[in-house]
Design an enzyme around this catalytic site. Structure first.
Site, PDB file in Angstrom:
ATOM      1  N   ASN A  59      17.962  11.838  25.275  1.00 54.13           N
ATOM      2  CA  ASN A  59      18.508  11.236  24.051  1.00 54.13           C
ATOM      3  C   ASN A  59      20.024  11.339  24.185  1.00 54.13           C
ATOM      4  OD1 ASN A  59      19.408  10.539  21.539  1.00 54.13           O
ATOM      5  ND2 ASN A  59      18.448  12.255  20.448  1.00 54.13           N
ATOM      6  N   GLU A  92      19.103  14.494  13.051  1.00 53.36           N
ATOM      7  CA  GLU A  92      20.453  14.014  12.711  1.00 53.36           C
ATOM      8  C   GLU A  92      20.384  12.801  11.794  1.00 53.36           C
ATOM      9  OE1 GLU A  92      21.789  13.807  16.772  1.00 53.36           O
ATOM     10  OE2 GLU A  92      21.731  15.989  16.876  1.00 53.36           O
ATOM     11  N   GLY A 143      21.600  21.311  20.059  1.00 43.53           N
ATOM     12  CA  GLY A 143      23.041  21.321  20.351  1.00 43.53           C
ATOM     13  C   GLY A 143      23.699  22.671  20.157  1.00 43.53           C
ATOM     14  N   SER A 187      18.251  22.202  22.990  1.00 43.11           N
ATOM     15  CA  SER A 187      18.956  22.986  24.015  1.00 43.11           C
ATOM     16  C   SER A 187      18.131  23.178  25.290  1.00 43.11           C
ATOM     17  CB  SER A 187      19.387  24.348  23.452  1.00 43.11           C
ATOM     18  OG  SER A 187      20.343  24.160  22.433  1.00 43.11           O
TER      19      SER A 187
HETATM   20  P1  13P Z   1      20.242  19.124  22.736  1.00 39.55           P
HETATM   21  O1  13P Z   1      19.402  19.092  23.984  1.00 39.55           O
HETATM   22  O2  13P Z   1      21.669  18.734  22.976  1.00 39.55           O
HETATM   23  O3  13P Z   1      20.088  20.418  22.002  1.00 39.55           O
HETATM   24  O4  13P Z   1      19.672  17.983  21.763  1.00 39.55           O
HETATM   25  C1  13P Z   1      18.310  17.925  21.551  1.00 39.55           C
HETATM   26  C2  13P Z   1      18.004  16.696  20.793  1.00 39.55           C
HETATM   27  O5  13P Z   1      18.452  16.520  19.664  1.00 39.55           O
HETATM   28  C3  13P Z   1      17.169  15.679  21.449  1.00 39.55           C
HETATM   29  O6  13P Z   1      16.771  14.690  20.560  1.00 39.55           O
END
Ligand code: 13P
Length: 254
Positions: free
Chosen positions: A9, A99, A174, A210
């Site tokens: 993503n 999000e 994140g 993550s």
């Molecule tokens: P991260 O891997 O950056 O934590 O993001 C995960 C995510 O939101 C995938 O949709």
């Protein structure tokens, strides 16, 4: 043998030149691998869909979007429709990412319309669910997951088996804080059992939050984890390739 889906993503990252360069490197690598037991997917910004379409061989990499409107066309300024996604080569669309729930106030009503629309246009929805840190700390995790899964009540039964779920604990996105193996297994088993009991269907469940090349093996070998939805590490070609290699070797071990 387990068949994994390794999905990037990209969120709001990469101009079209950056996207083309990434895809070219990825394809060069993938063309040397045995991809029978794994699907690789990139969910990219809308503006990258057409530029990368001609570079992508869908036997190697599939393409998806990160959101869509539920209508086919009309006066919805700034929105993108399922027909436009199909035209741009999409096979998948992420829906209900935390999000979008947080910043764009997407709720079950809107997500129901989007999921039904995606399915009726032959786009595979990757439906994201997950609890926030305060919800986990208040022991509300399963209550939250259950209420997010209420959306599936609205989906016509014949479509249900085409949905992919993604368990993404919001506190792990994140932040560098991936969920522990125990937390992942507990959540994935709960979701799997709940969906089977309630909707009489078993759906693939990706983990997101993550995930990177250091923790991919531990996460992917967890029971009921069908793959990963990867944010930050999907923007780094070497890390992403490393995760793909891990999935291939795990799938070969059975
Ligand atoms: P991260 O891997 O950056 O934590 O993001 C995960 C995510 O939101 C995938 O949709």
């Amino acid at each position: 043998m387990k068949k994994y889906l390794i999905a990037g993503n990209w969120k709001m990252n990469f101009t079209s030149n950056e996207a083309i360069s990434f895809v070219n490197q990825l394809i060069l690598h993938l063309s040397e691998l045995n991809l029978e037991q794994i699907d690789v997917l990139l969910c990219v910004p809308f503006t990258n869909l057409h530029p990368i379409k001609s570079f992508v061989n869908s036997n190697l990499v599939k393409i998806g979007a990160q959101n869509m409107h539920f209508e086919e066309k009309g006066a919805f300024t700034g929105e993108i429709s399922p027909l436009m996604l199909l035209d741009a080569g999409c096979e998948y669309v992420i829906l209900g990412h935390s999000e979008r729930r947080q910043y764009f106030l997407e709720n079950n009503d809107i997500l129901s319309k989007k999921i039904i629309s995606a399915l009726s246009h032959n786009l595979v929805p990757i439906f994201c669910i997950g609890e926030t840190l305060s919800q986990r700390q208040a022991n509300l995790t399963f209550q939250v997951l259950e209420s997010q899964l209420n959306v599936l009540e609205t989906v016509p039964k014949e479509f249900l088996s085409n949905i992919i779920l993604a368990y993404e604990p919001v506190w792990a996105i994140g932040t560098g804080l991936n969920a522990s193996k125990e937390q992942i297994i507990e959540a994935h088993l709960w979701i799997n059992d709940h969906v089977i009991d309630r909707f009489h269907v078993q759906l693939p469940i990706l983990y997101g939050g993550s995930m990177n090349n250091d923790n991919a093996k531990d996460i992917l070998e967890c029971k009921m984890v069908s793959g990963g939805l990867i944010g930050g590490a999907s923007l780094k070609i070497l890390q992403f390739i490393d995760i793909i290699n891990t999935a291939i070797s795990l799938s070969q071990q059975g």
